[in-house]
Scaffold this motif. Structure first.
Motif, PDB file in Angstrom:
ATOM      1  N   ILE B 380     103.559  40.725 -34.783  1.00  0.00           N
ATOM      2  CA  ILE B 380     102.250  40.267 -34.363  1.00  0.00           C
ATOM      3  C   ILE B 380     102.404  38.995 -33.560  1.00  0.00           C
ATOM      4  O   ILE B 380     103.367  38.257 -33.728  1.00  0.00           O
ATOM      5  CB  ILE B 380     101.353  40.060 -35.614  1.00  0.00           C
ATOM      6  CG1 ILE B 380      99.925  39.813 -35.205  1.00  0.00           C
ATOM      7  CG2 ILE B 380     101.840  38.923 -36.478  1.00  0.00           C
ATOM      8  CD1 ILE B 380      98.964  40.302 -36.228  1.00  0.00           C
ATOM      9  N   LYS B 381     101.434  38.731 -32.652  1.00  0.00           N
ATOM     10  CA  LYS B 381     101.588  37.587 -31.747  1.00  0.00           C
ATOM     11  C   LYS B 381     101.554  36.268 -32.483  1.00  0.00           C
ATOM     12  O   LYS B 381     102.471  35.464 -32.391  1.00  0.00           O
ATOM     13  CB  LYS B 381     100.462  37.606 -30.708  1.00  0.00           C
ATOM     14  CG  LYS B 381     100.760  38.472 -29.519  1.00  0.00           C
ATOM     15  CD  LYS B 381     100.037  37.994 -28.273  1.00  0.00           C
ATOM     16  CE  LYS B 381     100.137  39.065 -27.199  1.00  0.00           C
ATOM     17  NZ  LYS B 381      99.046  40.077 -27.286  1.00  0.00           N
ATOM     18  N   ASN B 382     100.456  36.006 -33.206  1.00  0.00           N
ATOM     19  CA  ASN B 382     100.323  34.704 -33.852  1.00  0.00           C
ATOM     20  C   ASN B 382     100.725  34.799 -35.310  1.00  0.00           C
ATOM     21  O   ASN B 382      99.918  35.155 -36.153  1.00  0.00           O
ATOM     22  CB  ASN B 382      98.873  34.211 -33.790  1.00  0.00           C
ATOM     23  CG  ASN B 382      98.370  34.171 -32.369  1.00  0.00           C
ATOM     24  OD1 ASN B 382      99.126  33.930 -31.432  1.00  0.00           O
ATOM     25  ND2 ASN B 382      97.088  34.432 -32.202  1.00  0.00           N
ATOM     26  N   THR B 383     101.964  34.476 -35.600  1.00  0.00           N
ATOM     27  CA  THR B 383     102.326  34.468 -37.006  1.00  0.00           C
ATOM     28  C   THR B 383     101.917  33.127 -37.599  1.00  0.00           C
ATOM     29  O   THR B 383     101.813  32.140 -36.891  1.00  0.00           O
ATOM     30  CB  THR B 383     103.839  34.649 -37.194  1.00  0.00           C
ATOM     31  OG1 THR B 383     104.500  33.631 -36.463  1.00  0.00           O
ATOM     32  CG2 THR B 383     104.299  35.995 -36.724  1.00  0.00           C
ATOM     33  N   GLY B 384     101.678  33.121 -38.883  1.00  0.00           N
ATOM     34  CA  GLY B 384     101.323  31.864 -39.527  1.00  0.00           C
ATOM     35  C   GLY B 384     100.507  32.080 -40.775  1.00  0.00           C
ATOM     36  O   GLY B 384     100.364  33.204 -41.253  1.00  0.00           O
ATOM     37  N   LEU B 385      99.986  30.977 -41.307  1.00  0.00           N
ATOM     38  CA  LEU B 385      99.144  31.046 -42.491  1.00  0.00           C
ATOM     39  C   LEU B 385      97.699  31.088 -42.044  1.00  0.00           C
ATOM     40  O   LEU B 385      97.258  30.219 -41.293  1.00  0.00           O
ATOM     41  CB  LEU B 385      99.367  29.814 -43.364  1.00  0.00           C
ATOM     42  CG  LEU B 385     100.755  29.690 -43.974  1.00  0.00           C
ATOM     43  CD1 LEU B 385     100.878  28.386 -44.730  1.00  0.00           C
ATOM     44  CD2 LEU B 385     101.030  30.862 -44.895  1.00  0.00           C
ATOM     45  N   ALA B 405      99.292  43.175 -31.337  1.00  0.00           N
ATOM     46  CA  ALA B 405     100.724  43.483 -31.378  1.00  0.00           C
ATOM     47  C   ALA B 405     101.523  42.555 -30.491  1.00  0.00           C
ATOM     48  O   ALA B 405     101.049  42.099 -29.456  1.00  0.00           O
ATOM     49  CB  ALA B 405     100.946  44.924 -30.961  1.00  0.00           C
ATOM     50  N   ARG B 406     102.727  42.317 -30.938  1.00  0.00           N
ATOM     51  CA  ARG B 406     103.656  41.539 -30.133  1.00  0.00           C
ATOM     52  C   ARG B 406     104.384  42.511 -29.207  1.00  0.00           C
ATOM     53  O   ARG B 406     104.713  43.616 -29.591  1.00  0.00           O
ATOM     54  CB  ARG B 406     104.637  40.848 -31.078  1.00  0.00           C
ATOM     55  CG  ARG B 406     105.910  40.417 -30.430  1.00  0.00           C
ATOM     56  CD  ARG B 406     106.732  39.683 -31.440  1.00  0.00           C
ATOM     57  NE  ARG B 406     105.974  38.530 -31.951  1.00  0.00           N
ATOM     58  CZ  ARG B 406     106.547  37.456 -32.459  1.00  0.00           C
ATOM     59  NH1 ARG B 406     107.841  37.375 -32.528  1.00  0.00           N
ATOM     60  NH2 ARG B 406     105.826  36.452 -32.893  1.00  0.00           N
ATOM     61  N   VAL B 452     102.908  42.848 -40.610  1.00  0.00           N
ATOM     62  CA  VAL B 452     102.390  43.802 -39.639  1.00  0.00           C
ATOM     63  C   VAL B 452     103.544  44.643 -39.090  1.00  0.00           C
ATOM     64  O   VAL B 452     104.607  44.118 -38.774  1.00  0.00           O
ATOM     65  CB  VAL B 452     101.687  43.051 -38.499  1.00  0.00           C
ATOM     66  CG1 VAL B 452     101.132  44.027 -37.488  1.00  0.00           C
ATOM     67  CG2 VAL B 452     100.587  42.174 -39.070  1.00  0.00           C
ATOM     68  N   MET B 453     103.302  45.957 -39.016  1.00  0.00           N
ATOM     69  CA  MET B 453     104.358  46.855 -38.553  1.00  0.00           C
ATOM     70  C   MET B 453     103.891  47.639 -37.354  1.00  0.00           C
ATOM     71  O   MET B 453     102.728  48.031 -37.283  1.00  0.00           O
ATOM     72  CB  MET B 453     104.711  47.832 -39.665  1.00  0.00           C
ATOM     73  CG  MET B 453     105.211  47.104 -40.873  1.00  0.00           C
ATOM     74  SD  MET B 453     105.164  48.117 -42.294  1.00  0.00           S
ATOM     75  CE  MET B 453     105.886  46.986 -43.448  1.00  0.00           C
ATOM     76  N   ASP B 454     104.794  47.869 -36.405  1.00  0.00           N
ATOM     77  CA  ASP B 454     104.393  48.676 -35.257  1.00  0.00           C
ATOM     78  C   ASP B 454     105.199  49.967 -35.213  1.00  0.00           C
ATOM     79  O   ASP B 454     105.920  50.294 -36.153  1.00  0.00           O
ATOM     80  CB  ASP B 454     104.501  47.869 -33.955  1.00  0.00           C
ATOM     81  CG  ASP B 454     105.936  47.527 -33.613  1.00  0.00           C
ATOM     82  OD1 ASP B 454     106.844  48.057 -34.289  1.00  0.00           O
ATOM     83  OD2 ASP B 454     106.141  46.730 -32.690  1.00  0.00           O
ATOM     84  N   ASP B 455     105.056  50.713 -34.106  1.00  0.00           N
ATOM     85  CA  ASP B 455     105.661  52.047 -34.101  1.00  0.00           C
ATOM     86  C   ASP B 455     107.188  52.017 -34.023  1.00  0.00           C
ATOM     87  O   ASP B 455     107.834  53.049 -34.009  1.00  0.00           O
ATOM     88  CB  ASP B 455     105.063  52.922 -32.995  1.00  0.00           C
ATOM     89  CG  ASP B 455     104.922  52.165 -31.696  1.00  0.00           C
ATOM     90  OD1 ASP B 455     105.487  51.057 -31.612  1.00  0.00           O
ATOM     91  OD2 ASP B 455     104.271  52.670 -30.780  1.00  0.00           O
ATOM     92  N   ASN B 456     107.766  50.829 -33.961  1.00  0.00           N
ATOM     93  CA  ASN B 456     109.223  50.763 -34.071  1.00  0.00           C
ATOM     94  C   ASN B 456     109.674  50.562 -35.509  1.00  0.00           C
ATOM     95  O   ASN B 456     110.826  50.265 -35.758  1.00  0.00           O
ATOM     96  CB  ASN B 456     109.767  49.621 -33.223  1.00  0.00           C
ATOM     97  CG  ASN B 456     109.579  49.901 -31.754  1.00  0.00           C
ATOM     98  OD1 ASN B 456     109.790  51.026 -31.319  1.00  0.00           O
ATOM     99  ND2 ASN B 456     109.143  48.911 -30.996  1.00  0.00           N
ATOM    100  N   THR B 457     108.707  50.654 -36.441  1.00  0.00           N
ATOM    101  CA  THR B 457     109.048  50.492 -37.852  1.00  0.00           C
ATOM    102  C   THR B 457     109.065  51.865 -38.506  1.00  0.00           C
ATOM    103  O   THR B 457     108.104  52.613 -38.380  1.00  0.00           O
ATOM    104  CB  THR B 457     107.996  49.626 -38.562  1.00  0.00           C
ATOM    105  OG1 THR B 457     107.619  48.573 -37.691  1.00  0.00           O
ATOM    106  CG2 THR B 457     108.547  49.068 -39.837  1.00  0.00           C
ATOM    107  N   CYS B 458     110.132  52.151 -39.208  1.00  0.00           N
ATOM    108  CA  CYS B 458     110.225  53.424 -39.924  1.00  0.00           C
ATOM    109  C   CYS B 458     109.746  53.211 -41.350  1.00  0.00           C
ATOM    110  O   CYS B 458     110.230  52.325 -42.050  1.00  0.00           O
ATOM    111  CB  CYS B 458     111.664  53.924 -39.907  1.00  0.00           C
ATOM    112  SG  CYS B 458     111.969  55.227 -41.092  1.00  0.00           S
TER     113      CYS B 458
END
Ligand SMILES: Cc1cc2nc3c(=O)[nH]c(=O)nc-3n(C[C@H](O)[C@H](O)[C@H](O)COP(=O)(O)O)c2cc1C
Ligand code: SF4
Ligand code: SF4
Ligand code: FES
Lengths: 225, 616
Positions: B380-385, B405-406, B452-458
């Protein structure tokens, strides 16, 4: 006194009674492995699960550790209990098939196969030996260390403990080595099992000068030859 | 520091500090939590100090070193107050410019945080979508105070709630206020905090009651508790003091994992300052209240966050859960009544009294009041708390705050609740984030991790990863937890190696349900979630692995093959990096990979400038 219902039967027990004790007093059988009278309940083997509560709040608990509570509704053989129990037995068989105790439990519950990768472990970490040593022999010579896959039973620093009197109590209570070399009750021994499977007492040097009351144990005989 | 004898002493100290404030002097605020320090905040602090001294600006510009503000993506960052100017990713050279700009009352437009869409800079930090879409009632305090200076805390309202409670309320009223607020424990299970305190308060004063702050935070990728411990330790102490007053507890324990050295340092300083000021100890502020807090360091087992294991760990025994009931409230540390709450729960207590229970309960939804901090990480673009009102949708967190998405991936799921949480697929992002909805969707709130997971995550790989973690972290007491996690891992491994059958999948599911049912503590009871929730929403991925020996995301090494597509320009770059000599081809012609030689290391894919390497 606490009143609770087990399999539809109402019963009253004293405060502090466990569900296992309450169920046994009514004659309902619950298989156990890490439980032994005279030793404090521990709840490691998860074989003694029973179902408590109703509706969506129903859940399984280990009867050997769960205290009886007012108004509790307990089921010792619901389909959920049986499903869990059968899987626990299957897991036990997958890890420790050579134990006579485990074989007997499996046979009694008609479990005849296991579907996991077969292992042959010589300890299921039931903790009976640890509690025996601490609570009955007052020695505290052995204990657990490590966690998860690395959990084992042993003495501090793996050297012979000063407080160990070599009483052999640990081996006596152990479900994975005890019965297979207890020749005193032949009908329980899987004969020749010890000869084929190298019981820990022979394999491990530190038991060299141990006082053994499991005579005659075939294992030592073989060792002498 | 002078000891405060009575409540009025505190009020006059507060008034004096407030009067001494110089609101017009600009302040350079540098967040230097562990995350900030790791990305270089200490250099910025050094440069700023030198610059202020060299230029003789110490009277004209103030410096405040604080805990983490939450925007990790932008760290090391600098905030200028009172203007609210925000500079992300600052280096030492830029810091010199910033100090000069502050002195000249200017804004450095080129260093501002730029809107990713328009490219224009934001003049105030609270206009940046990451901050704008949050509701930062707890995190905001991190910005306002220097955690090692108790006076900066008092001047920004710290211990004001305690003073109010001691002066104006009976213990019963204080307890009622917490109950009315509807606060639920932030440690994962969501147990109503007021109810827990009520049970404790109802017990007799002997044996002495104990309050515990659970700061074990062992979930990988979660660090909201750390940011509060480091940035505002006083909020926790204040919360515990209020609870001591409300329940009659006289001892407190802060159980902090040893992996948090900065948090431990800040807590020790805070405790010392409180004792000196007379906010801890006997006869606090002349009210007769007696309470002190001890700090205990954990040795870093995940399971020690579980409350019964935590108690045993504090007692100096092996961190191993035991049967509940009896619950800690009846029988806790050394058999004494003990109430355990999470860091964030404690930090919410002062807020309840500052706002009033009614106002507090307006935030969030019915049954899930207040805000919750999540650590938003992954693709994800903005990671953080991020701190949001409970009940907000996942969509809002992921897109409005997280920025989507990043790179050019497509978001496919979020994993909530840490290792034993579950995955929620993108088509259910309208789900409100609260204890009950998440549980219904097969996940848990947990302590607030959000990956956060995108389509490159199995998804099989994800389940395998978490199962591996749990297999290591299970205390090993319950046979079904120790062996169950190991067996689930084995089957997952077989699936990702293409060696499993559909029967194995059934066995996995069957086992997962049994492990959930037959384990003693929360770790084992939730250990199946990674498997069950991925199976629930992504079963086709599992099937694809098993039946077609294919990993759709191209992650499971055994199942993928590398090949070169028509984008290849024949530049030959990949040939030079392949350690196995598996790539060949004419210059300027399309190259090919010899699958027998290829070890699937991925080097070629990383160097190719033309997206010509396919992984299937
Ligand atoms: C395996 C496991 C790990 C846990 N880890 C933590 C933790 O790191 N921090 C925490 O506050 N609670 C943790 N908990 C939850 C605690 O057991 C307990 O519910 C919580 O501290 C109660 O505080 P609360 O009512 O404020 O949420 C964990 C629970 C389990 C089962
Ligand atoms: S050695 Fe035997 S008694 Fe001791 S924990 Fe292992 S299986 Fe149980
Ligand atoms: S469920 Fe797992 S972590 Fe919890 S007590 Fe049992 S073995 Fe230990
Ligand atoms: S007999 Fe109850 S858990 Fe082992």
């Amino acid at each position: 006194m606490i009143t609770l219902t087990i399999n539809g039967l109402q019963t009253s027990v004293e405060k502090g009674t466990t569900l296992l004790e309450a169920a046994s007093s009514l004659g309902f059988p619950i298989p156990t492995l890490c439980h032994m009278e005279g030793l404090s309940p521990y709840g490691a083997c998860r074989l003694c699960m029973v179902e408590i509560g109703e509706g969506p709040r129903a859940k399984l608990v280990s009867s050997c550790t769960y205290p009886a509570q007012e108004g509790l509704k307990v089921r010792t053989a619901s389909s959920r209990v049986l499903r869990a129990r059968n899987m626990v037995i299957e897991l036990l068989l997958a890890s420790c098939p050579q134990s006579k105790t485990i074989q007997d439990i499996a046979a009694a519950h008609n479990i005849r196969r296991q579907r996991f990768r077969q292992e042959y472990e010589d300890c299921i970490l039931c903790g009976l030996c640890v509690r025996m040593c601490e609570e009955q022999m007052m020695a505290k010579a052995i204990g657990f260390r490590g966690r998860g896959q690395n959990r084992t039973v042993g003495t501090p620093f793996d050297i012979k403990s000063d407080v160990c009197r070599l009483c052999g109590g640990c081996i006596y209570v152990c479900p994975t080595c005890q019965l297979r070399c207890t020749y005193t009750e032949p009908e329980k021994a899987i004969c020749g099992g010890c000869a084929n499977l190298a019981p820990p007492c022979v394999e491990k040097d530190q038991f060299d000068d141990m006082m053994c009351y499991m005579t005659p144990c075939v294992a030592c005989e073989i060792e002498k030859d | 520091m002078e000891r405060l004898q009575v409540i009025e002493d505190f009020s006059s100290l507060q008034a004096r500090l407030t009067a001494d404030r110089e609101p017009n002097i600009p302040v350079i605020v540098i967040p230097a939590g562990t995350c900030g320090q790791a990305s270089g905040a200490n250099d910025l602090i050094r440069v700023t100090k030198r610059e202020l001294l060299d230029k003789g600006l110490t009277d004209k510009i103030h410096l405040r070193v604080t805990g983490c503000h939450g925007f990790c993506e932008a760290e090391p960052s600098v905030l200028i107050e009172p203007q609210g100017t925000f500079y992300p990713k600052v280096d030492a050279k830029q810091m010199v410019r910033i100090v000069q700009a502050v002195a000249a009352d200017e804004v450095l437009e080129d260093l501002l945080f730029a809107d990713p869409e328009t490219g224009r800079g934001f003049y105030r930090y609270d206009k940046i979508p990451f901050f704008r879409n949050q509701q930062r009632s707890i995190m905001r305090m991190n910005q306002a105070l220097d955690p090692i200076r108790i006076y900066t805390c008092i001047v920004s309202g710290g211990y004001g709630a305690l003073q109010d409670v001691l002066a104006n309320r009976s213990p019963y009223q204080a307890l009622q206020e917490v109950k009315d607020s509807g606060l639920r424990g932030r440690g994962g299970a969501g147990f109503p905090t007021g109810l827990k305190w009520d049970l404790l308060a109802a017990l007799p004063d002997e044996p002495a009651k104990i309050l515990v702050c659970n700061a074990d935070e062992g979930d990988p990728g979660a660090y909201m508790d750390r940011s509060i411990l480091e940035g505002n330790p006083h909020s926790i102490i204040e919360g515990m003091l209020i609870a001591a007053y409300a329940t009659g507890a006289t001892e407190g324990v802060l159980y902090v994992r040893n992996e948090y050295p900065l948090a431990i340092k800040h807590l020790m300083i805070a405790l010392r300052q409180c004792r000196e000021l007379g906010l801890l100890g006997d006869d606090i502020l002349g009210t007769g209240l007696r309470f002190d807090i001890e700090l205990v360091r954990g040795a870093g087992a995940f399971v020690c966050g579980e409350e019964t294991a935590l108690i045993r760990s504090i007692e100096g025994k092996m961190g191993e859960p035991v049967q509940r009931p009896p619950f800690p409230v009846e029988k806790g540390i050394n058999g004494r009544p003990t109430a355990i709450n999470n860091v964030e729960t404690w930090a919410n207590i002062p807020l309840i009294f500052k706002l009033g229970a009614e106002e507090y309960a307006k935030v969030g939804t019915n049954g899930n009041t207040g805000t919750k901090i999540f650590s938003l990480v992954g693709k994800i673009k903005n990671t953080g708390l991020v701190e949001v009102p409970m009940g907000i949708t996942i969509e809002k967190i992921v897109h409005d705050i997280g920025g989507g998405a990043r790179g050019n991936g497509k978001i496919k799921a979020v994993q909530t609740g840490g290792p034993s949480g579950g995955c929620i697929p993108a088509d259910r992002f309208d789900l409100p984030v609260d204890y009950d909805s998440l549980a219904k969707a097969g996940s848990i709130m947990g302590s607030g991790g959000m990956i956060v997971m995108d389509d490159n995550t199995c998804m099989v790989d994800v389940a395998k990863y978490f199962m591996n973690f749990l297999m290591d972290e299970s205390c090993g007491k319950c046979f079904t937890c120790r062996k169950g996690t190991q067996r689930m891992y084995e089957i997952l491994e077989d699936i990702s190696n293409g060696k499993a059958t559909l029967q194995d999948l059934d066995l996995l599911e069957e086992l997962a349900h049994v492990v959930k049912d037959t384990t003693m503590c929360g770790l084992g009871q939730t250990a199946s979630n990674p498997v069950l929730s991925t199976l629930r929403y992504f079963r086709d991925e599992y099937i694809e692995h098993i039946e077609n020996q294919r990993c759709p995301a191209g992650v499971c090494k055994e199942l993928v093959t590398y090949s070169i597509n028509e984008n290849c320009t024949g530049c030959g770059l990949c040939v030079t990096v392949c350690s196995e000599g598996a790539i060949s081809g004419e210059k300027k012609g399309r190259h090919v990979i010899d699958v027998d030689k290829c070890i699937k290391c991925g080097s070629c894919r990383t160097v190719c400038n033309f997206d010509a390497i396919d992984v299937r």
